[in-house]
Design a protein around this motif. Sequence first.
Motif, PDB file in Angstrom:
ATOM      1  N   UNK A 189      11.921  93.897  34.087  1.00 34.69           N
ATOM      2  CA  UNK A 189      10.746  93.049  33.769  1.00 34.69           C
ATOM      3  C   UNK A 189      11.011  92.314  32.467  1.00 34.69           C
ATOM      4  N   UNK A 190      11.014  90.956  32.558  1.00 35.81           N
ATOM      5  CA  UNK A 190      11.369  90.153  31.390  1.00 35.81           C
ATOM      6  C   UNK A 190      10.131  89.654  30.641  1.00 35.81           C
ATOM      7  N   UNK A 191      10.316  89.495  29.331  1.00 34.09           N
ATOM      8  CA  UNK A 191       9.261  88.863  28.522  1.00 34.09           C
ATOM      9  C   UNK A 191       9.280  87.356  28.831  1.00 34.09           C
ATOM     10  N   UNK A 192       8.128  86.701  29.034  1.00 39.01           N
ATOM     11  CA  UNK A 192       8.093  85.259  29.308  1.00 39.01           C
ATOM     12  C   UNK A 192       8.901  84.484  28.260  1.00 39.01           C
ATOM     13  N   UNK A 193       9.777  83.571  28.754  1.00 43.37           N
ATOM     14  CA  UNK A 193      10.665  82.802  27.879  1.00 43.37           C
ATOM     15  C   UNK A 193       9.923  82.163  26.697  1.00 43.37           C
ATOM     16  N   UNK A 202       3.741  75.764  21.529  1.00 43.52           N
ATOM     17  CA  UNK A 202       3.847  76.107  22.959  1.00 43.52           C
ATOM     18  C   UNK A 202       3.295  77.520  23.205  1.00 43.52           C
ATOM     19  N   UNK A 203       3.610  78.417  22.291  1.00 42.44           N
ATOM     20  CA  UNK A 203       3.142  79.811  22.449  1.00 42.44           C
ATOM     21  C   UNK A 203       1.623  79.844  22.429  1.00 42.44           C
ATOM     22  N   UNK A 204       1.047  79.128  21.483  1.00 44.17           N
ATOM     23  CA  UNK A 204      -0.428  79.069  21.336  1.00 44.17           C
ATOM     24  C   UNK A 204      -1.064  78.551  22.630  1.00 44.17           C
ATOM     25  N   UNK A 205      -0.496  77.453  23.174  1.00 42.38           N
ATOM     26  CA  UNK A 205      -1.155  76.886  24.380  1.00 42.38           C
ATOM     27  C   UNK A 205      -0.901  77.785  25.575  1.00 42.38           C
TER      28      UNK A 205
END
Length: 238
Positions: A189-193, A202-205
């Motif tokens: 299970x990967x952490x979202x890129x 981008x992380x905030x949105x």
Amino acid sequence: MRIDVLTVLPGLFDCFLKEGVIGKAISSGKVEVKVHNIRDFTTDKHRVVDDVPYGGGPGMVLKPEPIFRAYDELTKEGEKPYVLLTEPWGEKFNQEMAVELSKKPRLMIICGRYEGVDERVKSLVDREVSIGDYVLTGGELPAMVIMDAVLRLIPGVLGNLESLRADSFSDRGLLGYPNYTRPAEFRGMKVPEVLLSGHHKKIESWRKEQSLRKTLERRPEIIENLKRKGLLTKEELE
Ligand SMILES: Nc1ncccc1[N+](=O)[O-]
């Protein structure tokens, strides 16, 4: 903030007031919480706090005198407290109420017990509060739930203001976004890129979109409510 709790089971609060964020907030003096045993405000030998209900019926009712004596004693000096009574049929507690209560300089929480408190006690009460539509053995756990939600909002209590900022969602009742920490991949299970990109905008949105999507999925009425109040921005509505 100062909180006075009136209860017949003071021991239930021992761990709550010593551990974690709440324990630190109290030991550091950021907040003051005093738990009072209603029995200490009785005057008879047997320290009676309850009695059978007039008109018959099951169980016992908390007597008014000890609670009024406690109230009078505790409000002799200082600011008058905003008084809560925890009981199953009170107004539903939520984050909005937590934010409102966190702005009061002083609270008093009267914990109901048995079949409840003598109705005349309610002349002291500003707000009857319930944490849910189920019947507990008493109002002590609800008092701890309310104190936990309120005290974490006091400036300085949550070390990292950032976690409060994330609450700007929960203050509107939106559900939180998914959280990850190391390792970047675990059992396939990967952490979202996007979260590894270091691109804050981008992380905030991404987080805002995740929060809105989860809320729309699980609690659509919250989105409807925010729309009606005009509390969703144009891009959030897209
Ligand atoms: N749900 C409850 N049951 C008993 C006492 C108090 C309660 N409450 O929610 O505040």
